[in-house]
Design a protein around this motif. Sequence first.
Motif, PDB file in Angstrom:
ATOM      1  N   UNK A   1      50.861  30.963 -87.199  1.00  0.00           N
ATOM      2  CA  UNK A   1      50.921  30.579 -88.606  1.00  0.00           C
ATOM      3  C   UNK A   1      52.357  30.454 -89.106  1.00  0.00           C
ATOM      4  N   UNK A   2      53.216  31.393 -88.701  1.00  0.00           N
ATOM      5  CA  UNK A   2      54.604  31.416 -89.172  1.00  0.00           C
ATOM      6  C   UNK A   2      55.551  31.180 -88.000  1.00  0.00           C
ATOM      7  N   UNK A   3      56.409  30.173 -88.123  1.00  0.00           N
ATOM      8  CA  UNK A   3      57.360  29.843 -87.066  1.00  0.00           C
ATOM      9  C   UNK A   3      58.736  29.674 -87.703  1.00  0.00           C
ATOM     10  N   UNK A   4      59.636  30.604 -87.402  1.00  0.00           N
ATOM     11  CA  UNK A   4      60.975  30.591 -87.991  1.00  0.00           C
ATOM     12  C   UNK A   4      62.014  30.483 -86.884  1.00  0.00           C
ATOM     13  N   UNK A   5      62.806  29.413 -86.923  1.00  0.00           N
ATOM     14  CA  UNK A   5      63.772  29.177 -85.846  1.00  0.00           C
ATOM     15  C   UNK A   5      65.018  28.496 -86.422  1.00  0.00           C
ATOM     16  N   UNK A   6      65.554  29.072 -87.516  1.00  0.00           N
ATOM     17  CA  UNK A   6      66.741  28.513 -88.159  1.00  0.00           C
ATOM     18  C   UNK A   6      68.014  28.868 -87.428  1.00  0.00           C
ATOM     19  N   UNK A   7      69.088  28.136 -87.752  1.00  0.00           N
ATOM     20  CA  UNK A   7      70.433  28.406 -87.230  1.00  0.00           C
ATOM     21  C   UNK A   7      70.468  28.492 -85.701  1.00  0.00           C
ATOM     22  N   UNK A   8      69.913  27.503 -85.040  1.00  0.00           N
ATOM     23  CA  UNK A   8      69.854  27.537 -83.581  1.00  0.00           C
ATOM     24  C   UNK A   8      70.406  26.290 -82.902  1.00  0.00           C
ATOM     25  N   UNK A   9      70.942  25.335 -83.690  1.00  0.00           N
ATOM     26  CA  UNK A   9      71.506  24.101 -83.135  1.00  0.00           C
ATOM     27  C   UNK A   9      70.549  23.426 -82.151  1.00  0.00           C
ATOM     28  N   UNK A  10      69.315  23.268 -82.561  1.00  0.00           N
ATOM     29  CA  UNK A  10      68.307  22.641 -81.698  1.00  0.00           C
ATOM     30  C   UNK A  10      68.563  21.151 -81.521  1.00  0.00           C
ATOM     31  N   UNK A  11      69.118  20.530 -82.554  1.00  0.00           N
ATOM     32  CA  UNK A  11      69.389  19.090 -82.573  1.00  0.00           C
ATOM     33  C   UNK A  11      68.103  18.289 -82.333  1.00  0.00           C
ATOM     34  N   UNK A  12      68.241  16.996 -82.139  1.00  0.00           N
ATOM     35  CA  UNK A  12      67.056  16.126 -82.050  1.00  0.00           C
ATOM     36  C   UNK A  12      66.142  16.484 -80.872  1.00  0.00           C
ATOM     37  N   UNK A  13      66.751  16.732 -79.710  1.00  0.00           N
ATOM     38  CA  UNK A  13      65.942  16.972 -78.509  1.00  0.00           C
ATOM     39  C   UNK A  13      65.136  18.263 -78.627  1.00  0.00           C
ATOM     40  N   UNK A  14      65.761  19.313 -79.136  1.00  0.00           N
ATOM     41  CA  UNK A  14      65.039  20.568 -79.323  1.00  0.00           C
ATOM     42  C   UNK A  14      63.926  20.430 -80.344  1.00  0.00           C
ATOM     43  N   UNK A  15      64.217  19.682 -81.413  1.00  0.00           N
ATOM     44  CA  UNK A  15      63.209  19.461 -82.454  1.00  0.00           C
ATOM     45  C   UNK A  15      62.028  18.659 -81.908  1.00  0.00           C
ATOM     46  N   UNK A  16      62.317  17.646 -81.105  1.00  0.00           N
ATOM     47  CA  UNK A  16      61.248  16.822 -80.531  1.00  0.00           C
ATOM     48  C   UNK A  16      60.346  17.653 -79.614  1.00  0.00           C
ATOM     49  N   UNK A  17      60.966  18.543 -78.829  1.00  0.00           N
ATOM     50  CA  UNK A  17      60.180  19.391 -77.923  1.00  0.00           C
ATOM     51  C   UNK A  17      59.248  20.300 -78.715  1.00  0.00           C
ATOM     52  N   UNK A  18      59.754  20.888 -79.780  1.00  0.00           N
ATOM     53  CA  UNK A  18      58.928  21.789 -80.589  1.00  0.00           C
ATOM     54  C   UNK A  18      57.869  21.021 -81.383  1.00  0.00           C
ATOM     55  N   UNK A  19      58.192  19.789 -81.751  1.00  0.00           N
ATOM     56  CA  UNK A  19      57.224  18.977 -82.489  1.00  0.00           C
ATOM     57  C   UNK A  19      55.944  18.756 -81.685  1.00  0.00           C
ATOM     58  N   UNK A  20      56.087  18.618 -80.363  1.00  0.00           N
ATOM     59  CA  UNK A  20      54.901  18.427 -79.525  1.00  0.00           C
ATOM     60  C   UNK A  20      54.030  19.673 -79.521  1.00  0.00           C
ATOM     61  N   UNK A  21      54.668  20.848 -79.667  1.00  0.00           N
ATOM     62  CA  UNK A  21      53.905  22.094 -79.764  1.00  0.00           C
ATOM     63  C   UNK A  21      53.154  22.143 -81.094  1.00  0.00           C
ATOM     64  N   UNK A  22      53.832  21.764 -82.179  1.00  0.00           N
ATOM     65  CA  UNK A  22      53.203  21.765 -83.498  1.00  0.00           C
ATOM     66  C   UNK A  22      51.940  20.903 -83.496  1.00  0.00           C
ATOM     67  N   UNK A  23      52.019  19.779 -82.769  1.00  0.00           N
ATOM     68  CA  UNK A  23      50.890  18.858 -82.709  1.00  0.00           C
ATOM     69  C   UNK A  23      49.654  19.533 -82.123  1.00  0.00           C
ATOM     70  N   UNK A  24      49.878  20.459 -81.197  1.00  0.00           N
ATOM     71  CA  UNK A  24      48.758  21.126 -80.526  1.00  0.00           C
ATOM     72  C   UNK A  24      48.254  22.341 -81.285  1.00  0.00           C
TER      73      UNK A  24
END
Length: 593
Positions: free
Chosen positions: A184-207
Amino acid sequence: MFSLSELNEQLKDASRKCTGTGVSFAGQSLVLDTAEDAVRVVEAIKACPCLEYLDLEGNTLGTPAAEAIAEVLKEKGTSLKRALWKDMFTGRLKTEIPKALEYLGIALCTAGSRLTELDLSDNAFGPIGIQGLANLLMSSPCYTLQELRLNNNGLGISGGKMLAKALEKCHENSSKEGTPLALKVFIVGRNRLENEGAQALASVFQKLKTLEEVVMPQNGIYHIGIAALARGLSANPGLRVLNLNDNTIGLKGASALAEVLPTFRSLEELNLGDCLLKTKGTLVLTEALAISGNHVSLRCLDLSNNEIRMDGGSAIARAMSDKARLTNLQLDGNCFGTEGREKLRQVLTKLGRIDALNSLDEDYTEDEEEEEDDASEKEDDGNEEEESEECESDNNENEANEKDNRVHNLAQSTVTVAEFLKSPTSEKLLLLQDDSTQAFIDHAMNLAIQSDATTEGKYIEEFVQIIMKVSALCDSGYMVVRLKAETLSDALYVKLFSYAVEKEKISSLNNALLVNLGLIKGEDKSKKIDWNLEGCFKALEKISQRDYFLGPTRSILKLFIEKPMKTNRANVVDPFQDSKAALKAVLDSTQVT
């Protein structure tokens, strides 16, 4: 800088920790190197009749100590639901942390724990730390996880990808057991994920499809990553909180978010502050927010520091017409001008939403600019569109900053170093000549020569104050200002450290830094800090990772950075505690071994 939303989050966090039964050593600054050092914790766990939470925040855990605690958890960890392990590896080598996490993870598996919350924020373990964490995330204790907090861990792109793979595996494994991961809660601020890291996590959100709160500020994400996150989050209709503060959303990112906003009918908090939305991006977003009856639960909206002009401000106000629960509207640091601010207040007053509006003291548009005719406004809009397109180009993001400079019509004149230091504003920083480093050095030396004090010591004192005034602007709402402030701060710090080493004045440098960062009292009581320390701490996050940064300076900063800022009032939250925590995490992660 005081933030009502951050204070509310701290209060929620405090009340959250007080529920259930368990063991807490939070904030005791214990140094647990060996198994013997960990005896107090081990005995407390043994004595707890029902260990529902284990809070070790603010201590430092070595591998042998972690192993000792893990042994007792194998027996007592069956009922454990909340592993509150924030800021638990201060001063540890990155190679130690994965092994410590591995011990703890194995213990929870052995005990048959079923976690609902895992908090490992403010542990600067970087990508290597994810190796130990990944094993835990993929195992049975995390199949029931509802809250995962990984704020300020220095994950980077590779760490973000590893985290995404671990969560996907957790979802896959838990699904096989008939109880899919329902985070329910996912907090991952201040981690310099950039586009590639965000895209990887977005696929998890989809599931997942169960997310209610997603907090990802300060991750260097541009419109491509934002669009991916929007698509992933669209599968989570129960989303209540979305915080993407201090990423670069722009017009394209705003359009992607606007497409999915109608999905989140239960949205309560939306934080897109400092995201370079500009007026056009804001108009796109407010069109989605203005859909009648779609976001009636919205309580907090942050669109501060986005270079929004008067038209955007009016659109924001109109979009709040059916937001009866709105209590916190943050719009500081935009470009409304006097007329725009007044119009904004009038619309909000008419709608009955004026009480929700926070201060509008900061505004980056001068009144003269707002008095320009419609043709000039249209020309600015055209430049805005060109800027946002440029900003959102993956290959030419820096060119957007150069165009921002032209937007403010600052390229036609210059100011001197003395003029800037007398009133160190964003506008004057941009008006400085490109090669101003030597001019700052000369100015500091002239001040030192004119004084009665020892020239070398006085030079360092004056030079540090100059750097503070420059680096204070590293917290600016304008990307072009931040970029120039960071570049100039870097160049000045190089000269400062070089001089201190040459003249054997490192102790003088360290003392001047501590005084001018407000970490210790200076001998001259008449001198007051009149610069924005938030920006100074942010600048040091990057500077402290440079090769020229001195080991003794790193050590002395680490020693004093943890001490709360003294105020004249009791129970007042240190307004810079988040910035200090971020700097501390970087200092820990770049420890000299």
